[in-house]
Design a protein around this motif. Structure first.
Motif, PDB file in Angstrom:
ATOM      1  N   PRO A 150     120.847  16.174  50.320  1.00  0.00           N
ATOM      2  CA  PRO A 150     121.708  17.337  50.329  1.00  0.00           C
ATOM      3  C   PRO A 150     121.576  18.059  51.555  1.00  0.00           C
ATOM      4  CG  PRO A 150     119.448  17.838  49.046  1.00  0.00           C
ATOM      5  CD  PRO A 150     119.634  16.295  49.568  1.00  0.00           C
ATOM      6  N   ASP A 220     134.703  15.840  51.657  1.00  0.00           N
ATOM      7  CA  ASP A 220     134.025  16.004  50.553  1.00  0.00           C
ATOM      8  C   ASP A 220     132.466  16.550  50.634  1.00  0.00           C
ATOM      9  OD1 ASP A 220     136.187  15.480  49.204  1.00  0.00           O
ATOM     10  OD2 ASP A 220     135.572  13.292  48.873  1.00  0.00           O
ATOM     11  N   ASN A 224     130.488  20.199  49.732  1.00  0.00           N
ATOM     12  CA  ASN A 224     129.468  19.923  48.757  1.00  0.00           C
ATOM     13  C   ASN A 224     128.277  20.419  49.313  1.00  0.00           C
ATOM     14  OD1 ASN A 224     128.304  18.471  46.374  1.00  0.00           O
ATOM     15  ND2 ASN A 224     127.827  17.005  47.496  1.00  0.00           N
ATOM     16  N   SER A 226     124.991  22.421  50.028  1.00  0.00           N
ATOM     17  CA  SER A 226     124.183  23.223  48.988  1.00  0.00           C
ATOM     18  C   SER A 226     123.971  24.682  49.121  1.00  0.00           C
ATOM     19  CB  SER A 226     122.762  22.523  48.983  1.00  0.00           C
ATOM     20  OG  SER A 226     122.781  21.217  48.510  1.00  0.00           O
ATOM     21  N   GLY A 445     119.760  20.048  45.109  1.00  0.00           N
ATOM     22  CA  GLY A 445     120.827  20.526  45.358  1.00  0.00           C
ATOM     23  C   GLY A 445     121.189  21.846  44.785  1.00  0.00           C
ATOM     24  N   THR A 446     122.600  22.452  44.821  1.00  0.00           N
ATOM     25  CA  THR A 446     122.778  23.757  44.078  1.00  0.00           C
ATOM     26  C   THR A 446     124.117  23.391  43.190  1.00  0.00           C
ATOM     27  OG1 THR A 446     123.823  24.483  46.164  1.00  0.00           O
ATOM     28  CG2 THR A 446     121.396  24.880  45.872  1.00  0.00           C
ATOM     29  N   LYS A 447     124.200  22.583  42.439  1.00  0.00           N
ATOM     30  CA  LYS A 447     125.275  22.155  41.576  1.00  0.00           C
ATOM     31  C   LYS A 447     125.730  23.546  40.871  1.00  0.00           C
ATOM     32  CE  LYS A 447     127.560  18.151  40.082  1.00  0.00           C
ATOM     33  NZ  LYS A 447     127.535  17.175  39.082  1.00  0.00           N
ATOM     34  N   HIS A 448     124.692  24.227  40.261  1.00  0.00           N
ATOM     35  CA  HIS A 448     124.674  25.199  39.469  1.00  0.00           C
ATOM     36  C   HIS A 448     125.165  26.684  40.053  1.00  0.00           C
ATOM     37  CE1 HIS A 448     120.953  24.939  41.189  1.00  0.00           C
ATOM     38  NE2 HIS A 448     120.536  26.259  41.112  1.00  0.00           N
ATOM     39  N   ARG A 450     127.511  26.385  42.558  1.00  0.00           N
ATOM     40  CA  ARG A 450     128.957  26.117  43.013  1.00  0.00           C
ATOM     41  C   ARG A 450     129.898  26.706  42.339  1.00  0.00           C
ATOM     42  NH1 ARG A 450     130.787  20.753  45.458  1.00  0.00           N
ATOM     43  NH2 ARG A 450     133.008  20.547  45.227  1.00  0.00           N
ATOM     44  N   ASP A 455     136.806  23.967  44.234  1.00  0.00           N
ATOM     45  CA  ASP A 455     137.546  22.870  43.817  1.00  0.00           C
ATOM     46  C   ASP A 455     139.172  23.367  43.479  1.00  0.00           C
ATOM     47  OD1 ASP A 455     135.195  21.179  43.884  1.00  0.00           O
ATOM     48  OD2 ASP A 455     134.467  22.504  42.006  1.00  0.00           O
TER      49      ASP A 455
END
Ligand SMILES: *[C@@H]1O[C@H](CO)[C@@H](O)[C@H](O)[C@H]1NC(C)=O
Ligand SMILES: *[C@@H]1O[C@H](CO)[C@@H](O)[C@H](O)[C@H]1NC(C)=O
Length: 458
Positions: A150, A220, A224, A226, A445-448, A450, A455
Protein backbone atom coordinates in the motif's frame (compact mmCIF):
# COMPACT_ATOMS: atom_id res chain seq x y z
CA UNK A 1 -18.69 -4.52 33.35
CA UNK A 2 -17.44 -2.42 30.45
CA UNK A 3 -13.75 -2.36 29.86
CA UNK A 4 -12.00 0.83 30.90
CA UNK A 5 -11.11 3.29 28.13
CA UNK A 6 -7.45 2.28 28.15
CA UNK A 7 -8.42 -1.36 27.57
CA UNK A 8 -10.67 -0.34 24.68
CA UNK A 9 -7.80 1.59 23.16
CA UNK A 10 -5.52 -1.39 23.51
CA UNK A 11 -8.02 -3.80 21.94
CA UNK A 12 -8.53 -1.53 18.97
CA UNK A 13 -4.91 -0.94 18.18
CA UNK A 14 -3.08 -4.20 18.28
CA UNK A 15 0.51 -3.03 18.07
CA UNK A 16 2.24 -3.57 14.77
CA UNK A 17 5.62 -5.02 15.59
CA UNK A 18 7.96 -3.57 13.04
CA UNK A 19 6.94 -2.31 9.63
CA UNK A 20 9.32 -2.30 6.67
CA UNK A 21 8.80 1.16 5.24
CA UNK A 22 10.22 2.59 2.03
CA UNK A 23 10.13 6.39 1.88
CA UNK A 24 10.85 8.22 -1.38
CA UNK A 25 11.29 11.98 -1.19
CA UNK A 26 12.40 13.18 -4.58
CA UNK A 27 12.54 16.98 -4.57
CA UNK A 28 15.90 18.60 -3.72
CA UNK A 29 14.65 21.40 -1.50
CA UNK A 30 15.66 21.46 2.12
CA UNK A 31 12.51 23.24 3.30
CA UNK A 32 10.41 20.29 2.03
CA UNK A 33 12.87 17.67 3.17
CA UNK A 34 13.01 19.05 6.70
CA UNK A 35 9.37 18.06 7.15
CA UNK A 36 10.01 14.55 5.81
CA UNK A 37 13.15 14.14 7.92
CA UNK A 38 10.99 14.46 11.04
CA UNK A 39 8.68 11.80 9.66
CA UNK A 40 11.30 9.21 8.78
CA UNK A 41 13.36 9.66 11.93
CA UNK A 42 10.26 9.40 14.13
CA UNK A 43 9.04 6.23 12.36
CA UNK A 44 12.46 4.63 12.86
CA UNK A 45 12.53 5.65 16.51
CA UNK A 46 9.18 3.90 16.97
CA UNK A 47 10.94 0.65 16.07
CA UNK A 48 10.03 0.50 12.38
CA UNK A 49 12.57 -0.53 9.81
CA UNK A 50 12.82 2.51 7.55
CA UNK A 51 14.62 2.87 4.21
CA UNK A 52 14.52 6.31 2.60
CA UNK A 53 15.66 7.73 -0.70
CA UNK A 54 16.32 11.46 -0.31
CA UNK A 55 18.55 14.33 -1.44
CA UNK A 56 19.00 15.26 2.25
CA UNK A 57 19.99 12.27 4.38
CA UNK A 58 20.27 12.96 8.12
CA UNK A 59 23.41 10.80 8.49
CA UNK A 60 22.63 10.38 12.18
CA UNK A 61 24.34 7.21 13.47
CA UNK A 62 22.04 7.08 16.51
CA UNK A 63 19.10 6.24 14.21
CA UNK A 64 19.91 2.56 14.02
CA UNK A 65 16.65 1.42 12.36
CA UNK A 66 17.16 3.82 9.46
CA UNK A 67 18.86 3.25 6.10
CA UNK A 68 19.31 6.36 3.95
CA UNK A 69 20.02 6.26 0.23
CA UNK A 70 21.41 9.62 -0.79
CA UNK A 71 20.31 11.54 -3.89
CA UNK A 72 22.49 14.50 -3.00
CA UNK A 73 23.55 14.84 -6.65
CA UNK A 74 20.10 16.16 -7.56
CA UNK A 75 21.04 19.54 -6.07
CA UNK A 76 23.55 19.95 -8.91
CA UNK A 77 20.92 18.90 -11.40
CA UNK A 78 18.71 21.67 -10.04
CA UNK A 79 21.42 24.26 -10.70
CA UNK A 80 21.34 23.81 -14.47
CA UNK A 81 20.81 27.34 -15.75
CA UNK A 82 18.47 26.27 -18.56
CA UNK A 83 15.94 24.87 -16.12
CA UNK A 84 16.14 27.73 -13.65
CA UNK A 85 15.64 30.18 -16.50
CA UNK A 86 12.46 28.62 -17.79
CA UNK A 87 10.92 28.32 -14.36
CA UNK A 88 11.73 31.82 -13.16
CA UNK A 89 11.09 33.79 -16.37
CA UNK A 90 7.88 32.21 -17.61
CA UNK A 91 5.03 34.25 -16.21
CA UNK A 92 2.18 32.53 -18.07
CA UNK A 93 0.89 30.07 -15.48
CA UNK A 94 0.01 27.40 -18.04
CA UNK A 95 3.48 27.42 -19.61
CA UNK A 96 5.11 27.74 -16.22
CA UNK A 97 3.26 24.66 -14.93
CA UNK A 98 4.27 22.74 -18.05
CA UNK A 99 7.92 23.81 -17.64
CA UNK A 100 7.87 22.82 -13.98
CA UNK A 101 6.59 19.35 -14.76
CA UNK A 102 8.98 18.84 -17.64
CA UNK A 103 11.69 19.62 -15.16
CA UNK A 104 10.14 17.18 -12.65
CA UNK A 105 10.04 14.52 -15.39
CA UNK A 106 13.74 15.00 -16.05
CA UNK A 107 14.48 14.95 -12.33
CA UNK A 108 12.53 11.72 -11.82
CA UNK A 109 14.39 10.16 -14.69
CA UNK A 110 17.90 11.00 -13.44
CA UNK A 111 16.89 9.67 -10.03
CA UNK A 112 15.45 6.39 -11.33
CA UNK A 113 18.46 6.01 -13.59
CA UNK A 114 20.96 6.43 -10.72
CA UNK A 115 22.88 3.40 -9.43
CA UNK A 116 21.46 3.96 -5.96
CA UNK A 117 17.89 3.68 -7.17
CA UNK A 118 18.56 0.86 -9.60
CA UNK A 119 20.11 -1.28 -6.87
CA UNK A 120 17.03 -0.80 -4.73
CA UNK A 121 14.59 -1.59 -7.54
CA UNK A 122 16.50 -4.61 -8.78
CA UNK A 123 17.11 -6.14 -5.34
CA UNK A 124 14.75 -9.14 -5.33
CA UNK A 125 15.33 -9.75 -1.60
CA UNK A 126 13.86 -6.37 -0.62
CA UNK A 127 10.35 -6.40 0.78
CA UNK A 128 8.34 -3.48 2.03
CA UNK A 129 5.02 -3.40 3.89
CA UNK A 130 4.38 0.22 3.00
CA UNK A 131 5.54 2.92 0.59
CA UNK A 132 5.52 6.54 1.68
CA UNK A 133 6.13 9.01 -1.13
CA UNK A 134 6.29 12.73 -1.72
CA UNK A 135 3.39 13.28 -4.11
CA UNK A 136 5.15 15.75 -6.36
CA UNK A 137 5.50 13.47 -9.36
CA UNK A 138 3.20 10.47 -9.94
CA UNK A 139 6.05 8.36 -11.36
CA UNK A 140 7.21 7.42 -7.85
CA UNK A 141 3.80 5.85 -7.21
CA UNK A 142 5.02 3.02 -9.43
CA UNK A 143 7.08 1.77 -6.49
CA UNK A 144 3.86 0.57 -4.87
CA UNK A 145 3.39 -1.64 -7.92
CA UNK A 146 6.98 -2.87 -7.86
CA UNK A 147 6.88 -3.80 -4.15
CA UNK A 148 3.17 -4.75 -4.07
CA UNK A 149 2.55 -2.64 -0.99
CA UNK A 150 0.00 0.00 0.00
CA UNK A 151 1.06 3.58 -0.59
CA UNK A 152 0.68 6.81 1.34
CA UNK A 153 1.25 10.17 -0.33
CA UNK A 154 2.70 13.06 1.63
CA UNK A 155 3.12 16.76 1.04
CA UNK A 156 5.12 19.26 3.06
CA UNK A 157 2.41 21.88 2.46
CA UNK A 158 -0.96 22.26 0.70
CA UNK A 159 -1.43 20.68 -2.74
CA UNK A 160 -2.81 21.61 -6.17
CA UNK A 161 -6.55 21.25 -6.63
CA UNK A 162 -6.15 18.33 -9.03
CA UNK A 163 -4.59 16.23 -6.26
CA UNK A 164 -7.64 16.81 -4.07
CA UNK A 165 -9.84 15.67 -6.94
CA UNK A 166 -7.87 12.43 -7.29
CA UNK A 167 -8.37 11.72 -3.60
CA UNK A 168 -12.11 12.37 -3.93
CA UNK A 169 -12.15 15.66 -2.04
CA UNK A 170 -14.98 18.01 -2.96
CA UNK A 171 -13.77 21.09 -4.82
CA UNK A 172 -13.61 24.10 -2.60
CA UNK A 173 -16.34 26.62 -3.35
CA UNK A 174 -14.50 29.88 -3.81
CA UNK A 175 -15.86 33.37 -3.61
CA UNK A 176 -14.59 35.07 -6.72
CA UNK A 177 -15.67 37.73 -9.18
CA UNK A 178 -17.26 36.41 -12.39
CA UNK A 179 -14.10 36.82 -14.48
CA UNK A 180 -12.01 35.16 -11.78
CA UNK A 181 -14.54 32.32 -11.59
CA UNK A 182 -14.18 31.72 -15.31
CA UNK A 183 -10.39 31.81 -15.05
CA UNK A 184 -10.51 29.44 -12.10
CA UNK A 185 -12.74 26.96 -13.95
CA UNK A 186 -10.51 27.04 -17.04
CA UNK A 187 -7.45 26.52 -14.91
CA UNK A 188 -9.04 23.57 -13.08
CA UNK A 189 -10.09 21.92 -16.34
CA UNK A 190 -6.68 22.45 -17.88
CA UNK A 191 -4.90 21.13 -14.78
CA UNK A 192 -7.13 18.08 -14.73
CA UNK A 193 -6.48 17.45 -18.40
CA UNK A 194 -2.76 18.06 -18.08
CA UNK A 195 -2.44 15.69 -15.14
CA UNK A 196 -4.46 12.81 -16.55
CA UNK A 197 -3.73 13.11 -20.26
CA UNK A 198 -0.12 14.26 -20.24
CA UNK A 199 1.72 14.01 -16.93
CA UNK A 200 0.56 10.57 -15.77
CA UNK A 201 0.88 8.80 -19.17
CA UNK A 202 4.33 10.32 -19.62
CA UNK A 203 5.26 9.25 -16.08
CA UNK A 204 3.97 5.77 -16.77
CA UNK A 205 6.30 5.47 -19.76
CA UNK A 206 9.21 6.35 -17.48
CA UNK A 207 7.96 3.93 -14.83
CA UNK A 208 7.81 1.07 -17.36
CA UNK A 209 11.30 1.89 -18.55
CA UNK A 210 12.83 1.62 -15.07
CA UNK A 211 10.47 -0.68 -13.17
CA UNK A 212 9.31 -3.09 -15.84
CA UNK A 213 6.48 -3.18 -18.35
CA UNK A 214 4.15 -5.14 -16.07
CA UNK A 215 3.85 -2.30 -13.58
CA UNK A 216 0.18 -1.37 -12.90
CA UNK A 217 -0.89 1.93 -14.46
CA UNK A 218 0.44 4.64 -12.16
CA UNK A 219 -2.79 6.61 -12.52
CA UNK A 220 -4.62 3.67 -10.90
CA UNK A 221 -2.10 3.45 -8.10
CA UNK A 222 -2.42 7.16 -7.53
CA UNK A 223 -6.19 6.85 -7.16
CA UNK A 224 -5.60 3.91 -4.83
CA UNK A 225 -3.52 5.75 -2.21
CA UNK A 226 -4.35 4.51 1.24
CA UNK A 227 -3.87 7.92 2.81
CA UNK A 228 -2.55 11.35 2.02
CA UNK A 229 -0.66 13.33 4.68
CA UNK A 230 -1.13 17.03 4.18
CA UNK A 231 1.09 19.34 6.18
CA UNK A 232 -1.21 22.34 6.42
CA UNK A 233 -2.55 24.33 9.30
CA UNK A 234 -5.95 25.97 9.47
CA UNK A 235 -4.54 29.39 10.27
CA UNK A 236 -2.47 29.70 7.13
CA UNK A 237 -4.63 27.65 4.76
CA UNK A 238 -8.38 28.22 4.70
CA UNK A 239 -10.17 25.26 6.33
CA UNK A 240 -11.72 22.84 3.81
CA UNK A 241 -13.75 19.66 3.87
CA UNK A 242 -11.60 16.53 3.56
CA UNK A 243 -12.46 12.92 2.76
CA UNK A 244 -11.21 10.43 5.40
CA UNK A 245 -8.05 9.45 3.51
CA UNK A 246 -6.77 13.02 3.73
CA UNK A 247 -5.02 13.42 7.07
CA UNK A 248 -3.98 16.95 8.03
CA UNK A 249 -0.80 17.04 10.05
CA UNK A 250 0.98 20.37 10.72
CA UNK A 251 3.99 21.64 12.68
CA UNK A 252 5.87 18.51 11.63
CA UNK A 253 9.33 20.00 11.86
CA UNK A 254 8.89 21.74 15.22
CA UNK A 255 11.19 20.19 17.81
CA UNK A 256 11.21 20.55 21.60
CA UNK A 257 13.47 23.41 22.72
CA UNK A 258 17.10 22.33 23.15
CA UNK A 259 19.86 24.18 25.05
CA UNK A 260 21.82 26.65 22.89
CA UNK A 261 25.54 26.32 22.17
CA UNK A 262 27.38 28.11 24.96
CA UNK A 263 28.60 31.12 22.95
CA UNK A 264 25.13 31.86 21.62
CA UNK A 265 23.61 31.38 25.05
CA UNK A 266 26.03 34.00 26.41
CA UNK A 267 25.31 36.48 23.61
CA UNK A 268 21.56 36.11 24.07
CA UNK A 269 21.60 36.16 27.88
CA UNK A 270 23.71 39.32 27.84
CA UNK A 271 21.49 41.18 25.36
CA UNK A 272 18.91 42.43 27.86
CA UNK A 273 18.19 45.38 25.54
CA UNK A 274 16.49 42.83 23.26
CA UNK A 275 17.50 40.84 20.18
CA UNK A 276 16.19 40.86 16.61
CA UNK A 277 16.66 37.61 14.69
CA UNK A 278 17.16 38.20 10.96
CA UNK A 279 17.07 35.35 8.45
CA UNK A 280 15.88 35.22 4.86
CA UNK A 281 15.76 31.42 4.84
CA UNK A 282 17.65 29.03 2.60
CA UNK A 283 16.49 30.19 -0.84
CA UNK A 284 17.02 33.94 -0.68
CA UNK A 285 20.79 34.36 -0.55
CA UNK A 286 21.97 37.56 1.11
CA UNK A 287 24.96 37.74 -1.23
CA UNK A 288 22.62 37.78 -4.21
CA UNK A 289 20.64 40.69 -2.85
CA UNK A 290 20.93 43.86 -4.83
CA UNK A 291 23.54 46.16 -3.28
CA UNK A 292 20.95 48.78 -2.52
CA UNK A 293 18.73 46.33 -0.62
CA UNK A 294 21.67 44.89 1.28
CA UNK A 295 22.92 48.33 2.27
CA UNK A 296 19.47 49.44 3.37
CA UNK A 297 19.20 46.36 5.57
CA UNK A 298 22.67 46.80 7.03
CA UNK A 299 22.15 50.46 7.84
CA UNK A 300 18.73 49.91 9.35
CA UNK A 301 20.01 47.07 11.54
CA UNK A 302 23.02 49.12 12.68
CA UNK A 303 20.76 51.89 13.97
CA UNK A 304 18.51 49.63 16.04
CA UNK A 305 18.68 49.87 19.84
CA UNK A 306 18.95 46.04 19.97
CA UNK A 307 21.40 43.30 19.27
CA UNK A 308 20.84 41.56 15.92
CA UNK A 309 21.54 37.96 14.93
CA UNK A 310 21.83 37.87 11.15
CA UNK A 311 21.96 34.59 9.28
CA UNK A 312 24.42 35.31 6.50
CA UNK A 313 26.02 32.83 4.09
CA UNK A 314 29.54 33.46 5.26
CA UNK A 315 30.94 34.17 8.71
CA UNK A 316 32.34 37.46 7.39
CA UNK A 317 30.10 40.44 6.61
CA UNK A 318 32.02 43.41 5.18
CA UNK A 319 31.34 46.52 7.27
CA UNK A 320 29.52 44.54 9.95
CA UNK A 321 27.90 46.94 12.44
CA UNK A 322 28.90 46.54 16.11
CA UNK A 323 25.48 45.36 17.30
CA UNK A 324 25.21 42.65 14.63
CA UNK A 325 26.34 39.04 15.04
CA UNK A 326 26.49 37.03 11.81
CA UNK A 327 26.59 33.27 11.44
CA UNK A 328 26.16 30.95 8.50
CA UNK A 329 23.70 28.98 10.55
CA UNK A 330 21.70 29.41 13.74
CA UNK A 331 19.69 26.77 15.59
CA UNK A 332 16.65 28.84 14.66
CA UNK A 333 13.98 27.11 16.74
CA UNK A 334 16.12 27.31 19.88
CA UNK A 335 17.21 30.91 19.25
CA UNK A 336 13.56 31.95 18.82
CA UNK A 337 12.76 30.37 22.17
CA UNK A 338 15.13 32.69 24.05
CA UNK A 339 13.38 35.23 26.29
CA UNK A 340 15.39 38.21 24.93
CA UNK A 341 14.26 37.72 21.31
CA UNK A 342 11.91 40.61 20.44
CA UNK A 343 11.10 39.99 16.78
CA UNK A 344 11.98 37.87 13.76
CA UNK A 345 12.61 39.36 10.30
CA UNK A 346 11.77 36.64 7.75
CA UNK A 347 11.32 36.23 4.01
CA UNK A 348 7.95 34.67 4.83
CA UNK A 349 8.58 30.95 4.40
CA UNK A 350 5.79 28.83 5.83
CA UNK A 351 8.10 26.88 8.09
CA UNK A 352 9.71 29.97 9.56
CA UNK A 353 6.25 31.34 10.28
CA UNK A 354 5.31 28.09 12.04
CA UNK A 355 8.51 28.24 14.07
CA UNK A 356 7.79 31.83 15.10
CA UNK A 357 4.26 30.86 16.10
CA UNK A 358 5.46 27.89 18.12
CA UNK A 359 7.89 30.14 20.01
CA UNK A 360 5.50 33.11 20.24
CA UNK A 361 7.81 35.61 18.47
CA UNK A 362 6.18 38.37 16.33
CA UNK A 363 7.29 38.82 12.72
CA UNK A 364 8.42 41.31 10.12
CA UNK A 365 7.81 39.73 6.70
CA UNK A 366 10.10 40.77 3.82
CA UNK A 367 8.87 38.69 0.86
CA UNK A 368 10.98 38.02 -2.24
CA UNK A 369 9.38 35.27 -4.32
CA UNK A 370 6.94 32.37 -4.77
CA UNK A 371 4.42 31.98 -1.96
CA UNK A 372 6.21 34.50 0.24
CA UNK A 373 4.08 37.60 -0.55
CA UNK A 374 0.92 35.57 0.16
CA UNK A 375 2.32 34.28 3.45
CA UNK A 376 3.40 37.76 4.52
CA UNK A 377 -0.11 39.02 3.81
CA UNK A 378 -1.30 36.30 6.22
CA UNK A 379 1.11 37.59 8.88
CA UNK A 380 -0.44 41.03 8.51
CA UNK A 381 -4.04 39.73 8.42
CA UNK A 382 -3.49 37.61 11.52
CA UNK A 383 -2.05 40.61 13.37
CA UNK A 384 1.13 38.74 14.30
CA UNK A 385 3.49 41.22 12.65
CA UNK A 386 4.05 43.62 9.76
CA UNK A 387 5.21 43.33 6.16
CA UNK A 388 7.68 45.41 4.18
CA UNK A 389 8.58 45.38 0.48
CA UNK A 390 12.34 44.82 0.09
CA UNK A 391 12.39 46.45 -3.34
CA UNK A 392 10.96 49.82 -2.34
CA UNK A 393 11.73 50.08 1.39
CA UNK A 394 13.93 52.83 2.80
CA UNK A 395 16.22 52.48 5.80
CA UNK A 396 13.87 54.58 7.95
CA UNK A 397 10.84 52.47 7.00
CA UNK A 398 12.56 49.21 7.84
CA UNK A 399 13.82 50.58 11.14
CA UNK A 400 10.38 51.90 12.08
CA UNK A 401 8.76 48.61 11.14
CA UNK A 402 11.14 46.50 13.26
CA UNK A 403 10.87 48.81 16.28
CA UNK A 404 7.06 48.84 16.06
CA UNK A 405 6.88 45.03 16.13
CA UNK A 406 9.52 44.76 18.85
CA UNK A 407 7.95 47.39 21.14
CA UNK A 408 4.21 47.14 20.59
CA UNK A 409 3.02 44.23 22.68
CA UNK A 410 -0.11 43.58 20.63
CA UNK A 411 1.78 41.53 18.02
CA UNK A 412 3.38 39.29 20.63
CA UNK A 413 0.09 38.81 22.47
CA UNK A 414 -1.68 37.89 19.24
CA UNK A 415 0.93 35.38 18.11
CA UNK A 416 0.87 33.70 21.51
CA UNK A 417 -2.92 33.49 21.28
CA UNK A 418 -2.53 31.83 17.87
CA UNK A 419 0.04 29.41 19.26
CA UNK A 420 -2.37 28.37 22.01
CA UNK A 421 -5.07 27.64 19.42
CA UNK A 422 -2.72 25.74 17.12
CA UNK A 423 -1.31 23.49 19.82
CA UNK A 424 -4.62 22.69 21.50
CA UNK A 425 -5.33 19.31 19.88
CA UNK A 426 -5.46 15.64 20.84
CA UNK A 427 -2.25 14.62 19.11
CA UNK A 428 0.65 16.28 17.31
CA UNK A 429 1.17 16.06 13.55
CA UNK A 430 3.96 13.53 14.01
CA UNK A 431 1.90 11.35 16.36
CA UNK A 432 -0.87 11.36 13.76
CA UNK A 433 1.55 10.27 11.04
CA UNK A 434 2.86 7.39 13.14
CA UNK A 435 -0.60 6.24 14.21
CA UNK A 436 -2.11 6.37 10.72
CA UNK A 437 0.92 4.71 9.11
CA UNK A 438 0.57 1.75 11.46
CA UNK A 439 -3.19 1.77 10.85
CA UNK A 440 -2.69 1.26 7.09
CA UNK A 441 -0.48 -1.77 7.72
CA UNK A 442 -2.76 -3.21 10.41
CA UNK A 443 -5.72 -3.12 8.03
CA UNK A 444 -3.87 -3.78 4.75
CA UNK A 445 -4.89 -0.52 3.12
CA UNK A 446 -7.94 1.68 3.62
CA UNK A 447 -10.43 0.39 1.10
CA UNK A 448 -13.16 1.00 3.67
CA UNK A 449 -12.31 4.73 3.72
CA UNK A 450 -12.32 5.23 -0.04
CA UNK A 451 -14.73 7.94 -1.12
CA UNK A 452 -17.10 6.94 -3.96
CA UNK A 453 -16.17 10.21 -5.68
CA UNK A 454 -12.71 8.76 -6.46
CA UNK A 455 -14.31 6.41 -8.96
CA UNK A 456 -16.61 8.88 -10.71
CA UNK A 457 -15.79 9.18 -14.35
CA UNK A 458 -15.42 12.79 -15.37
C1 LIG B 1 15.03 0.11 16.73
O1 LIG B 1 13.93 -0.79 16.69
C2 LIG B 1 13.71 -1.56 17.85
C3 LIG B 1 12.54 -2.49 17.61
O2 LIG B 1 12.60 -3.06 16.36
C4 LIG B 1 13.44 -0.63 19.03
O3 LIG B 1 13.30 -1.41 20.22
C5 LIG B 1 14.59 0.35 19.20
O4 LIG B 1 14.28 1.28 20.21
C6 LIG B 1 14.87 1.10 17.90
N1 LIG B 1 16.05 1.89 18.07
C7 LIG B 1 16.20 3.16 17.62
C8 LIG B 1 17.47 3.85 17.98
O5 LIG B 1 15.37 3.72 16.94
C1 LIG C 1 -4.94 -0.96 -4.37
O1 LIG C 1 -4.55 -1.11 -3.02
C2 LIG C 1 -4.79 -2.40 -2.46
C3 LIG C 1 -4.39 -2.35 -1.00
O2 LIG C 1 -3.10 -1.92 -0.81
C4 LIG C 1 -4.02 -3.46 -3.26
O3 LIG C 1 -4.34 -4.74 -2.77
C5 LIG C 1 -4.36 -3.35 -4.75
O4 LIG C 1 -3.55 -4.23 -5.49
C6 LIG C 1 -4.15 -1.92 -5.24
N1 LIG C 1 -4.54 -1.80 -6.64
C7 LIG C 1 -3.83 -1.06 -7.51
C8 LIG C 1 -4.32 -0.97 -8.90
O5 LIG C 1 -2.81 -0.49 -7.18
Amino acid sequence: MLPTPSVILFLHSTPVLSINILGVFMVPSISHQRVFQSVWSELSLRGHNVTVVTPDPLNDPSLTNLTEISLRFTYDFLKQPKIRDIMSKESNIYLNRDATFRFMDALAEVELNSTQFKELIDDQTKQFDLILTEYFHPVMYALAGRFKAPIIGISSRGVMAVIYTILGNPTHPVLLSLWNKIKSVLWSLWSWYYHHAILVPRGHETAMKYLGVDIPYIGDIEANQSLFFLNTNPLVYPPRPNVPVVVETGQMHIKPVKPLPQDLQQILDGATEGVIYFSLGSNVKNVNLENRVRNTIRQALSELPYKVLWKWESDYLPGRPKNVVTRMWFPQQDVLAHRNIRAFVTQGGLQSIEEAISRGVPLIGMPFMRDQPMNVQKIIDMGIGLGIDPVTMTKEELKKCIIEVAENNKYRERIQEIRDILYDKPMTGLEKVVWWTEYVVRHKGTKHLRSPTVDFSW
